[in-house]
Design an enzyme around this catalytic site. Structure first.
Site, PDB file in Angstrom:
ATOM      1  N   SER A 154       0.773  -0.930   0.058  1.00 43.29           N
ATOM      2  CA  SER A 154      -0.080   0.059  -0.019  1.00 43.29           C
ATOM      3  C   SER A 154       0.871   1.123   0.084  1.00 43.29           C
ATOM      4  O   SER A 154       1.739   1.442  -0.984  1.00 43.29           O
ATOM      5  CB  SER A 154      -1.046   0.015   1.173  1.00 43.29           C
ATOM      6  OG  SER A 154      -1.945   0.876   1.074  1.00 43.29           O
ATOM      7  N   ASP A 223     -10.100  -4.004  -4.746  1.00 45.00           N
ATOM      8  CA  ASP A 223      -9.479  -3.422  -3.606  1.00 45.00           C
ATOM      9  C   ASP A 223     -10.269  -2.193  -3.059  1.00 45.00           C
ATOM     10  O   ASP A 223     -10.587  -1.304  -4.009  1.00 45.00           O
ATOM     11  CB  ASP A 223      -8.316  -2.868  -3.713  1.00 45.00           C
ATOM     12  CG  ASP A 223      -7.251  -2.378  -2.636  1.00 45.00           C
ATOM     13  OD1 ASP A 223      -7.964  -1.922  -1.774  1.00 45.00           O
ATOM     14  OD2 ASP A 223      -6.127  -2.648  -2.956  1.00 45.00           O
ATOM     15  N   HIS A 252      -7.835  -5.597  -0.157  1.00 44.89           N
ATOM     16  CA  HIS A 252      -6.448  -4.634  -0.266  1.00 44.89           C
ATOM     17  C   HIS A 252      -5.433  -5.324  -0.083  1.00 44.89           C
ATOM     18  O   HIS A 252      -4.243  -5.424  -0.517  1.00 44.89           O
ATOM     19  CB  HIS A 252      -6.809  -3.590   0.797  1.00 44.89           C
ATOM     20  CG  HIS A 252      -5.969  -2.481   0.754  1.00 44.89           C
ATOM     21  ND1 HIS A 252      -5.438  -2.091  -0.305  1.00 44.89           N
ATOM     22  CD2 HIS A 252      -5.080  -2.193   1.927  1.00 44.89           C
ATOM     23  CE1 HIS A 252      -4.259  -0.966   0.017  1.00 44.89           C
ATOM     24  NE2 HIS A 252      -4.187  -1.138   1.578  1.00 44.89           N
TER      25      HIS A 252
END
Length: 272
Positions: A154, A223, A252
């Site tokens: 991320s 996601d 995610h």
């Protein structure tokens, strides 16, 4: 319409504009608290595969001190993954997520950021990049013979890209990355004109042009945090050798818990 109706509509419009302006102001003033959902409590190291980590004390160029944890590879033929975490929690929360790498004989290092896990300072883009730069150097100094890969999840993907754009040549693994921070912000606040409000840019799309090393992009198709379309734009802009691993229906993070995805992940690692 009557004069009274027009007056009422005017007050409604004025109230809506005022509410929007107040919300925009709040987002501007408190954005770093929203961006960096840091786990403030002290991160406690724990064994992986029966081995406690080596604790590395790291000092960034501005003097901020953090700790990173290192498990050298049990198999000297296998590389060392340097994990650059996302925006939430702290490195202690990554033990369950990535402990399988140590169990499978690979090396693993978890990089601490300022303001996270009991470390001093307040996180921001420049500070986190400085912490990661210093930590990667310390890890490599401790394990000079190890082949390393930068593994960014991320927000950590943006950190990894920033390091690569500054000259780091290790292969990159990007798990659920965004192209620009604004893309994730717009997904969360689609009704807000968000980009002019952002102090933090994390513009990976601009930096990716300087990244020439092998790159693996992993992204969940569904996601909800970082839209897969943002990761796709980033992947398309990467000029070096690259591979993609899009997880149908995936969210995610956590994709490497799936045996098929992990097998494909290891296949790429062995090839690079």
């Amino acid at each position: 319409m009557t004069v009274e109706a027009w007056t009422w509509l005017g007050w409604v419009a004025l109230g809506a504009a005022g509410a929007y302006a107040l919300l925009a102001l709040a987002l501007y003033l408190f954005q770093r608290k929203l961006i960096y959902a840091a786990g403030r409590q002290t991160a406690e190291p724990a064994p992986l595969a029966g081995r406690p980590p080596k604790i590395l004390s790291v000092t960034a160029t501005d003097g901020t001190e953090t700790q990173s944890w290192l498990w050298p590879a049990a198999d000297p033929k296998k590389p060392l993954f340097i994990l650059l975490q996302g925006n939430a929690g702290h490195i202690g929360h990554r033990l369950d997520c990535y402990g399988f790498l140590v169990e499978d004989g690979y090396g693993l290092a978890l990089v601490g950021y300022r303001g996270y896990g009991g470390h001093p300072g307040k996180p921001d883009e420049a500070g986190i990049v400085a912490d990661a730069t210093a930590a990667v150097a310390a890890i490599r100094a401790r394990q000079p013979e190890a082949r390393t890969l930068l593994f960014g999840e991320s927000l950590g993907g943006a950190v990894a890209i920033a390091l690569a754009a500054a000259g780091d040549t290790a292969p990159l693994i990007l798990l659920g990355p965004f192209d620009r921070l604004a893309s994730s912000a717009k997904a969360r606040y689609p009704w807000m004109l968000i980009e002019p409000l952002l102090k933090e840019k994390w513009d990976s799309l601009e930096r990716i042009g300087a990244v020439r090393q092998p790159l693996l992009w992993i992204h969940g198709e569904s996601d909800p945090v970082t839209p897969a379309a943002a990761g796709k734009r980033l992947f398309a802009a990467a000029p070096g050798p690259k591979a993609d691993l899009v997880v149908p229906g995936g969210g995610h993070l956590g994709h490497l818990d799936e045996p098929e995805i992990r097998a494909r992940f290891y296949d790429w690692v062995q090839r690079v």
